[in-house]
Each structure stands twice: as structure tokens, then as C-alpha cells.
Scaffold this motif. Structure first.
Motif, short mmCIF file in Angstrom:
data_model
loop_
_atom_site.label_atom_id
_atom_site.label_comp_id
_atom_site.label_asym_id
_atom_site.label_seq_id
_atom_site.Cartn_x
_atom_site.Cartn_y
_atom_site.Cartn_z
N HIS A 159 0.66 -1.24 -0.08
CA HIS A 159 -0.19 0.14 0.10
C HIS A 159 0.81 1.09 -0.15
CE1 HIS A 159 -4.07 -1.33 0.93
NE2 HIS A 159 -3.98 -2.01 0.24
N ALA A 163 1.46 3.87 -3.28
CA ALA A 163 0.62 5.35 -3.03
C ALA A 163 0.83 5.90 -2.92
CB ALA A 163 0.29 5.59 -1.52
N GLN A 172 -10.82 1.98 -2.00
CA GLN A 172 -10.35 2.50 -0.07
C GLN A 172 -10.35 3.63 -1.18
OE1 GLN A 172 -7.43 0.85 1.05
NE2 GLN A 172 -6.13 2.71 1.64
N ASP A 173 -9.46 4.28 -2.20
CA ASP A 173 -9.63 5.56 -3.19
C ASP A 173 -10.62 6.03 -4.14
OD1 ASP A 173 -6.93 6.82 -2.17
OD2 ASP A 173 -6.20 4.50 -3.15
N GLU A 230 -6.46 9.06 8.20
CA GLU A 230 -7.08 8.26 6.49
C GLU A 230 -9.31 8.94 7.42
OE1 GLU A 230 -6.72 4.12 5.94
OE2 GLU A 230 -4.97 4.60 4.97
N THR A 251 -9.00 9.56 1.08
CA THR A 251 -8.79 8.17 0.85
C THR A 251 -7.60 7.35 1.97
OG1 THR A 251 -7.92 8.08 -0.90
CG2 THR A 251 -10.43 8.49 -0.90
N SER A 252 -6.66 7.42 1.45
CA SER A 252 -4.92 6.88 1.70
C SER A 252 -3.83 7.28 2.89
CB SER A 252 -4.92 6.12 0.88
OG SER A 252 -5.43 5.05 0.28
N TYR A 254 0.21 7.28 4.75
CA TYR A 254 1.23 6.37 4.87
C TYR A 254 2.09 7.12 5.57
CZ TYR A 254 -1.64 3.27 2.49
OH TYR A 254 -3.03 2.49 2.10
#
Length: 307
Positions: A159, A163, A172-173, A230, A251-252, A254
């Protein structure tokens, strides 16, 4: 053409992205379609529905090979050297085996079909082969890879890598209300197909075609040590106790070790027009100032995966 692969989006009747994957052309009349990790059964049912109810005259057969085939992704700048070291009758040179193509052959005497595709942004290959050989080939790859300090990587690492490249994960997105244009992926929509595709008419509706929809963008915190949550709501820089207009959501999110700070993807109203501007991400009562940036944080020209 046979021997080549192509990335594609699958749309529903409303023109919204419902899945994505890679299609490999095996022969003029045979293709292998991959889906999102959990989407195979849904896509299989979707294809059968349209075949049986709308186009029953088409002489096609759809078969799931999920149980028959195993797949191992080998990613990283040394992946070509690793596969060569196992012994293979496949020519791995870039001109003979370019990005987005596949080749049949053998690895460590095992019959395989190699796809040169990448969900990490690095030089990478997907090995598709009979699932009966899965453990043997996994062990052979792991043992040979010790020369390059190889390590298995899991979902969380995958992930982060995708990303950094701005690669989406459907579900997810996306949330069932996102079009290819919203994602900045109109390049993936065939404009000159000799036949209509599912969702094509809906892409021209006034609401779907308007330019002030929520669009996929990248976010970076102005404080490099801060984490963007998130699901955080995106607003203009307004007081927290004042009713604010929600522009979108994260949406994401990290931590990118190669960049040294947190990154995020978000759907933001008129997002592409806001690149370079500052917005606020709010979650659990905490506000964080973020800068809107393009969704590709690393290697925007794709040089790593084309070596």
C-alpha cells in the motif's frame, strides 16, 4: 496484440469505477483478466450477467482460473537478476521483454507465465503458474534472493509503495461515485472503440462531466512530523467551531520512508485546481494544515519500472 498486457478500468452503468486490473492477450481469441484482490467473484458474476442478459449471441466463454493458478510478485531493481539466477529460457532484456508484456517459459525448470507489470513502481514481474508448484517456487525465489537480501513484503508495504506512485485501490480511493476523470485517468478510457462499452453514455451526463467534482490529489502535511489521518475531512482554513463546507476526505495515508514524511491521497472538490494551495484536514477534533500536491509523489515519469 498477443504477448502484450494492458491496464484497464471497469465501469458500472453509471460510469463509476467498480474495479481495475490488467488484461493479457494470449491469442487473438483468448485473454486473461486480473481483478482487484477481493474482486474476482464479483467481476466474474458481472461479466456473466452482461453476457447472458445483454449479449447472449456473443460466442464467448468465461472461466475462473483463480483456483488453478498461483501468482508471486517479484519487485525491486534486482528482480531481473534474481529471476535470471534461477535459470530460465526467457529473454529478460528490456527490448525483448518490455514493460506491460508477458512471456511463457520456465523458472527453475517450472513452467510459468511471466507478466512484466508493477504495482510498486519498481522494476517488477508477476509469476503466474500452476498452484501445485507454489511452495516450491516460493522457496526457490527466497533462497536465490538471499544474495540480494530479499524479503517478503506484505499488504501494508504494498500500500505504501503504490500510494507513493499514486496508484489507486478500488474501494479505498473510490467509493462507487468516482469516474475515471475524477481519478485523472481519462487516458485509460478508450475513445475510439468500434463498439459502446458499459458506462460510456453515463460519462457524458452533465453531472458526471462537470469539472467541479471531487478529484484525486495528493496531500502533504506542512509539519513533516505530522500524520494525516485516513478519513479526515478536508476544508478550507476556517475556525474549527464554525460550520465549514466539506471539500472532501482523505482516502489513503501512510508514512513514506523513502520521502521521510507522511503522504496521503484524497478526493477533493476541484482538487487539481487547488494544487499548490493549503487546506485543513480534520479528524477527531484535531486540525492539520496540508498542502495539495499531484498524487504521484515518487518517480512521476515511471523511469524505475521501465528500466
Amino acid at each position: 496484440a498477443p504477448g502484450r498486457c494492458k491496464y484497464g478500468l471497469m465501469l458500472d452503468e453509471n460510469g463509476m469505477v467498480m474495479d481495475d486490473g490488467v488484461v493479457a492477450c494470449i491469442t487473438d481469441h483468448q485473454f486473461v483478466l486480473t481483478t482487484t484482490t477481493g474482486g474476482a467473484a464479483r467481476v466474474y458474476a458481472w461479466l456473466e450477467r452482461w453476457h447472458q442478459t445483454e449479449w447472449p449471441e456473443l460466442k464467448i466463454w468465461i472461466s475462473s482460473v483463480t483456483d488453478q493458478l498461483a501468482a508471486i510478485a517479484v519487485a525491486g531493481p534486482k528482480s531481473r537478476e534474481l529471476l535470471r539466477s534461477l535459470g530460465s529460457d526467457i529473454d529478460f532484456e528490456g527490448d525483448a521483454f518490455p514493460f506491460m508484456s508477458w512471456r511463457d517459459g520456465h523458472l527453475d525448470s517450472m513452467p510459468v507465465r511471466l507478466w512484466r507489470v508493477s504495482f510498486s513502481g519498481e522494476l517488477a514481474y508477476e509469476i503466474h503458474f500452476d498452484s501445485a508448484y507454489a511452495l516450491s517456487l516460493w522457496q526457490a525465489l527466497y533462497d536465490a534472493g538471499q544474495a540480494w537480501n530479499i524479503t517478503p513484503y506484505g499488504t501494508e508495504t504494498m500500500h505504501v509503495l503504490r500510494a507513493e506512485k499514486g496508484f489507486i485501490i478500488v474501494g479505498q480511493d473510490t467509493d462507487g461515485s468516482v469516474t475515471p476523470a475524477d481519478l485523472g485517468m481519462n487516458w485509460a478510457v478508450g475513445k475510439n472503440k468500434p463498439f459502446p462499452f458499459v458506462g460510456q453514455r453515463s460519462l457524458t451526463r452533465s453531472d458526471t462531466a462537470r469539472t467541479d467534482r471531487r478529484q484525486l490529489v495528493g496531500l502533504m502535511p506542512t509539519n513533516p512530523n505530522a500524520r494525516i489521518a485516513e478519513g479526515a475531512q478536508i476544508t478550507e482554513n476556517e475556525p474549527v467551531n464554525k460550520p465549514a463546507t466539506m471539500l472532501g476526505h482523505v482516502t489513503s495515508s501512510y508514512f513514506s520512508s523513502v520521502l521521510g514524511h507522511h503522504i496521503a491521497l484524497a478526493l477533493v472538490t476541484c482538487g487539481r485546481d487547488r494544487i499548490g494551495s493549503k487546506l485543513v484536514a480534520t479528524a477527531r477534533g484535531q486540525q492539520l494544515t496540508v498542502e495539495v500536491v499531484p498524487p504521484t509523489f515518487l518517480d512521476p515519469q515511471g523511469e524505475r519500472q521501465h528500466v
